[in-house]
Design a protein around this motif. Sequence first.
Motif, PDB file in Angstrom:
ATOM      1  N   HIS A  23       5.460  12.052   0.031  1.00 54.12           N
ATOM      2  CA  HIS A  23       4.441  11.355   0.843  1.00 54.12           C
ATOM      3  C   HIS A  23       3.878  10.193   0.420  1.00 54.12           C
ATOM      4  CE1 HIS A  23       3.599  15.316   3.428  1.00 54.12           C
ATOM      5  NE2 HIS A  23       4.283  15.854   2.481  1.00 54.12           N
ATOM      6  N   VAL A  24       3.378   9.552   1.466  1.00 52.50           N
ATOM      7  CA  VAL A  24       2.907   8.153   1.204  1.00 52.50           C
ATOM      8  C   VAL A  24       1.675   8.049   1.996  1.00 52.50           C
ATOM      9  CG1 VAL A  24       4.050   7.436   3.467  1.00 52.50           C
ATOM     10  CG2 VAL A  24       3.565   5.713   1.584  1.00 52.50           C
ATOM     11  N   ASP A  25       0.587   7.064   1.419  1.00 55.83           N
ATOM     12  CA  ASP A  25      -0.543   6.891   1.798  1.00 55.83           C
ATOM     13  C   ASP A  25      -0.281   5.606   2.623  1.00 55.83           C
ATOM     14  OD1 ASP A  25      -3.200   6.117   2.677  1.00 55.83           O
ATOM     15  OD2 ASP A  25      -4.155   6.626   0.587  1.00 55.83           O
ATOM     16  N   PRO A  26      -0.171   5.293   3.796  1.00 59.39           N
ATOM     17  CA  PRO A  26      -0.021   4.073   4.696  1.00 59.39           C
ATOM     18  C   PRO A  26      -1.030   2.957   4.360  1.00 59.39           C
ATOM     19  CG  PRO A  26       0.597   5.777   5.998  1.00 59.39           C
ATOM     20  CD  PRO A  26      -0.038   6.423   4.801  1.00 59.39           C
ATOM     21  N   LYS A  27      -2.365   3.471   4.157  1.00 60.26           N
ATOM     22  CA  LYS A  27      -3.227   2.449   3.957  1.00 60.26           C
ATOM     23  C   LYS A  27      -3.327   1.906   2.644  1.00 60.26           C
ATOM     24  CE  LYS A  27      -6.413   4.357   7.718  1.00 60.26           C
ATOM     25  NZ  LYS A  27      -7.704   4.875   8.191  1.00 60.26           N
ATOM     26  N   ASN A  28      -2.812   2.545   1.781  1.00 61.42           N
ATOM     27  CA  ASN A  28      -3.085   2.213   0.096  1.00 61.42           C
ATOM     28  C   ASN A  28      -1.725   1.857  -0.569  1.00 61.42           C
ATOM     29  OD1 ASN A  28      -6.084   2.729   0.169  1.00 61.42           O
ATOM     30  ND2 ASN A  28      -5.624   4.554   0.394  1.00 61.42           N
ATOM     31  N   ASP A  29      -0.836   2.660  -0.149  1.00 62.83           N
ATOM     32  CA  ASP A  29       0.539   2.494  -0.879  1.00 62.83           C
ATOM     33  C   ASP A  29       1.180   1.207  -0.540  1.00 62.83           C
ATOM     34  OD1 ASP A  29       0.290   4.625  -2.411  1.00 62.83           O
ATOM     35  OD2 ASP A  29       1.097   5.938  -0.940  1.00 62.83           O
ATOM     36  N   THR A  30       1.984   0.504  -1.216  1.00 60.46           N
ATOM     37  CA  THR A  30       2.881  -0.409  -0.941  1.00 60.46           C
ATOM     38  C   THR A  30       4.356  -0.018  -0.857  1.00 60.46           C
ATOM     39  OG1 THR A  30       1.553  -2.076  -2.183  1.00 60.46           O
ATOM     40  CG2 THR A  30       3.597  -2.825  -1.862  1.00 60.46           C
ATOM     41  N   VAL A  31       5.020  -0.179   0.121  1.00 59.90           N
ATOM     42  CA  VAL A  31       6.388   0.004   0.502  1.00 59.90           C
ATOM     43  C   VAL A  31       7.157  -0.974   0.845  1.00 59.90           C
ATOM     44  CG1 VAL A  31       7.818   1.602   1.779  1.00 59.90           C
ATOM     45  CG2 VAL A  31       5.504   2.449   1.029  1.00 59.90           C
ATOM     46  N   THR A  32       8.482  -1.154   0.249  1.00 55.66           N
ATOM     47  CA  THR A  32       9.267  -2.347   0.601  1.00 55.66           C
ATOM     48  C   THR A  32      10.484  -1.604   1.217  1.00 55.66           C
ATOM     49  OG1 THR A  32      10.494  -2.253  -1.383  1.00 55.66           O
ATOM     50  CG2 THR A  32       8.729  -3.573  -1.161  1.00 55.66           C
ATOM     51  N   PHE A  33      11.237  -2.263   2.243  1.00 54.85           N
ATOM     52  CA  PHE A  33      12.625  -1.597   2.651  1.00 54.85           C
ATOM     53  C   PHE A  33      13.391  -2.690   2.759  1.00 54.85           C
ATOM     54  CE2 PHE A  33      15.708  -0.298   5.672  1.00 54.85           C
ATOM     55  CZ  PHE A  33      15.539   1.059   5.702  1.00 54.85           C
ATOM     56  N   ASP A  34      14.530  -2.591   2.043  1.00 53.57           N
ATOM     57  CA  ASP A  34      15.645  -3.582   1.745  1.00 53.57           C
ATOM     58  C   ASP A  34      14.911  -4.974   1.215  1.00 53.57           C
ATOM     59  OD1 ASP A  34      17.462  -2.141   2.529  1.00 53.57           O
ATOM     60  OD2 ASP A  34      17.825  -2.851   4.850  1.00 53.57           O
ATOM     61  N   GLY A  35      13.989  -4.862   0.263  1.00 53.19           N
ATOM     62  CA  GLY A  35      13.445  -5.831  -0.313  1.00 53.19           C
ATOM     63  C   GLY A  35      12.003  -6.524   0.309  1.00 53.19           C
ATOM     64  N   ALA A  36      11.858  -6.410   1.498  1.00 51.35           N
ATOM     65  CA  ALA A  36      10.972  -6.861   2.457  1.00 51.35           C
ATOM     66  C   ALA A  36       9.597  -5.915   2.585  1.00 51.35           C
ATOM     67  CB  ALA A  36      11.195  -7.139   3.990  1.00 51.35           C
TER      68      ALA A  36
END
Length: 234
Positions: A40-53
């Motif tokens: 699970h992820v918190d879209p407002k507070n977590d930092t996510v990268t996909f393929d480095g971006a």
Amino acid sequence: MRLDKWLSNLQYGSRKQIDRAARDGRITLNGAVVSEASIHVDPKNDTVTFDGAPVVFIPDLTLMMNKRAGVVCAHHDTRFQTVFDDLPLHYARHDLHMAGRLDRDVTGFLLLSVEGALIHRIISPHKQLYKTYHVQTEAPVDNLARFNEPLILKDGRGRPYTIAPPRVVDASGTTTVIQIAEGKHHQVKRMFAAIGHPIIKLTRTAIGGLTLDPDLQEGAVKQLTPEDIARIFA
């Protein structure tokens, strides 16, 4: 929200493809490589990268677009480019919807938002929110008083209806500025054709109290602030 569902909603791929990307080490969450896309992820507070971006997520995203001629107000079309083709990718990934539509040859202010309640508030006929249009005709319109008389048009299904008189803001030469609160099929074009003045150019310049940014190039967008949105209803 599950990471795979969230990234799929942002058009990074199907949930199966997101799961494969996680197993391949292509996704990070708060700096750590993710191996399972079911977390699970918190879209407002977590930092996510996909393929480095970085994955850009704007929860209340609302945009002002200066729609250009030649594109259609649709998510997909087999013949023409759409307004969504003009969006930068980090905006296009969001689930944006249009507050009303403009014909392919009509330019000007188109509002897009992820906020369904805002869209409804703008387009609902019960809200009586006026939109401003600059109308260009071949000859000066010398019979605008006709709009104060009962004028019967037909909607997109051929059903007759009587229009509410528009507000005439200005009439100078071949340009007339009007405001209407309705949004029937081709309404402004049909109104002027009915009084003998076919339109040669039509531009929407304001929605409610918010005016199209004069510095916004055709086809470009800008993100609206809460203050901008409040001006719509001021």
